[in-house]
Design an enzyme around this catalytic site. Sequence first.
Site, mmCIF file in Angstrom:
data_model
loop_
_atom_site.group_PDB
_atom_site.id
_atom_site.type_symbol
_atom_site.label_atom_id
_atom_site.label_comp_id
_atom_site.label_asym_id
_atom_site.label_seq_id
_atom_site.Cartn_x
_atom_site.Cartn_y
_atom_site.Cartn_z
ATOM 1 N N ASP A 120 0.025 -3.779 12.252
ATOM 2 C CA ASP A 120 0.597 -4.068 10.755
ATOM 3 C C ASP A 120 1.047 -5.831 10.725
ATOM 4 O O ASP A 120 1.827 -6.042 11.290
ATOM 5 C CB ASP A 120 1.773 -3.451 10.601
ATOM 6 C CG ASP A 120 2.063 -3.415 8.865
ATOM 7 O OD1 ASP A 120 2.500 -4.739 8.522
ATOM 8 O OD2 ASP A 120 2.345 -2.629 8.391
ATOM 9 N N THR A 173 -1.483 7.583 -0.393
ATOM 10 C CA THR A 173 -2.642 7.266 -0.933
ATOM 11 C C THR A 173 -3.521 6.007 -0.463
ATOM 12 O O THR A 173 -4.413 5.959 -0.882
ATOM 13 C CB THR A 173 -2.256 7.033 -2.497
ATOM 14 O OG1 THR A 173 -1.705 5.926 -2.932
ATOM 15 C CG2 THR A 173 -1.730 7.997 -3.349
ATOM 16 N N ASP A 186 4.475 -6.702 9.381
ATOM 17 C CA ASP A 186 5.580 -6.370 10.439
ATOM 18 C C ASP A 186 5.607 -7.361 11.650
ATOM 19 O O ASP A 186 6.593 -7.858 12.178
ATOM 20 C CB ASP A 186 5.399 -4.743 11.100
ATOM 21 C CG ASP A 186 5.672 -3.780 9.851
ATOM 22 O OD1 ASP A 186 6.756 -4.043 8.943
ATOM 23 O OD2 ASP A 186 5.427 -2.549 9.956
ATOM 24 N N ARG A 210 0.913 -1.101 -0.001
ATOM 25 C CA ARG A 210 -0.007 0.109 -0.161
ATOM 26 C C ARG A 210 0.778 1.275 -0.002
ATOM 27 O O ARG A 210 1.586 1.449 1.044
ATOM 28 C CB ARG A 210 -0.825 -0.071 1.264
ATOM 29 C CG ARG A 210 -1.793 -0.893 1.206
ATOM 30 C CD ARG A 210 -2.943 -0.521 2.066
ATOM 31 N NE ARG A 210 -2.846 -0.073 3.479
ATOM 32 C CZ ARG A 210 -3.608 0.211 4.435
ATOM 33 N NH1 ARG A 210 -4.677 0.307 4.460
ATOM 34 N NH2 ARG A 210 -2.998 0.856 5.723
HETATM 35 C C1 PRP Z 1 -1.362 -5.070 4.238
HETATM 36 C C2 PRP Z 1 -2.177 -6.292 4.410
HETATM 37 C C3 PRP Z 1 -2.799 -6.133 3.077
HETATM 38 C C4 PRP Z 1 -3.172 -4.657 2.820
HETATM 39 C C5 PRP Z 1 -4.529 -4.467 3.239
HETATM 40 O O1 PRP Z 1 -0.265 -5.134 3.443
HETATM 41 O O2 PRP Z 1 -1.290 -7.321 4.444
HETATM 42 O O3 PRP Z 1 -2.106 -6.802 1.828
HETATM 43 O O4 PRP Z 1 -2.172 -4.029 3.731
HETATM 44 O O5 PRP Z 1 -4.823 -3.245 3.061
HETATM 45 P P1 PRP Z 1 -6.138 -2.476 1.925
HETATM 46 O O6 PRP Z 1 -7.038 -3.568 2.123
HETATM 47 O O7 PRP Z 1 -6.092 -1.159 2.353
HETATM 48 O O8 PRP Z 1 -5.269 -2.504 0.528
HETATM 49 P P2 PRP Z 1 0.987 -4.000 3.405
HETATM 50 O O9 PRP Z 1 0.681 -3.128 2.190
HETATM 51 O O10 PRP Z 1 1.188 -3.485 4.698
HETATM 52 O O11 PRP Z 1 2.314 -4.681 2.806
HETATM 53 P P3 PRP Z 1 3.115 -6.318 3.621
HETATM 54 O O12 PRP Z 1 2.207 -7.089 3.617
HETATM 55 O O13 PRP Z 1 4.220 -6.224 2.652
HETATM 56 O O14 PRP Z 1 3.377 -5.480 4.907
HETATM 57 N N1 URA Z 2 -2.523 -3.563 6.831
HETATM 58 C C1 URA Z 2 -2.235 -4.096 7.878
HETATM 59 O O1 URA Z 2 -1.263 -4.989 8.211
HETATM 60 N N2 URA Z 2 -2.940 -3.672 9.127
HETATM 61 C C2 URA Z 2 -4.021 -2.671 8.906
HETATM 62 O O2 URA Z 2 -4.738 -2.715 9.990
HETATM 63 C C3 URA Z 2 -4.505 -2.462 7.638
HETATM 64 C C4 URA Z 2 -3.654 -2.807 6.550
#
Ligand code: PRP
Ligand code: URA
Length: 210
Positions: free
Chosen positions: A201, A108, A204, A104
Amino acid sequence: MGSLHVLEHPLIQHKLALLRDQNTGVKEFRELVGEIAQLMCYEATRDLPTEEVEIVTPVAKTIVRMLAGKKLAIVPILRAGLGMVDAIIDLIPSAKVGHIGLYRDPQTHLPVEYYCKMPPDISERQIFIVDPMLATGGSASAAISLMKEKYGCNHIVLMNLIAAPEGIAVIRRDHPNVDLFVAAVDERLNEHAYIVPGLGDAGDRIFGTK
Ligand code: PRP
Ligand code: URA
């Protein structure tokens, strides 16, 4: 028409409660993500077709039921979706795995694709897209669109541990034919598009990157 399934099994809810706790460390967090994914997979595969097969036990010939129909593929959204894969593969060892890399954009909150690799016969498979979090729904909706438009997949299920109402609405609007399995529907998103109360997160916490 797809539907929303909220899996309220006590074991799932108990493990989810432990997962949410800010004091849960990386090792336990990873284990819990896998255990919940496995329990959810059990529910999400409840309606898979079976066929009668004749086998011979040490005692007699008999007719048994085995999985039939389309082969399966697990498609984690990187990174956090990876945390759900091994536990699902333990249940469905013949499933293939395709990967979609999305993150993400911090400003944005829109998904940005950075990786995609699918098994060659992916269009013939029943797809389970997995990601612990459904927040705005942008990442999951983009992943489903990719599977439909680039790979011609028609049979898609989405599995998330925690969903925001906003994310569910986006999936229902963009992909009304997709079945959605979640363990919890939380209150809302905050100003950073994080799920409240959520678990923070997911990536993380699985990988220990913060
Ligand atoms: C997180 C999560 C989803 C997304 C959800 O990933 O694992 O993929 O955010 O958010 P959304 O419904 O608003 O799109 P992130 O972008 O943090 O990446 P990561 O898994 O690499 O930490
Ligand atoms: N991605 C995450 O990992 N946690 C949230 O709450 C939203 C997006």
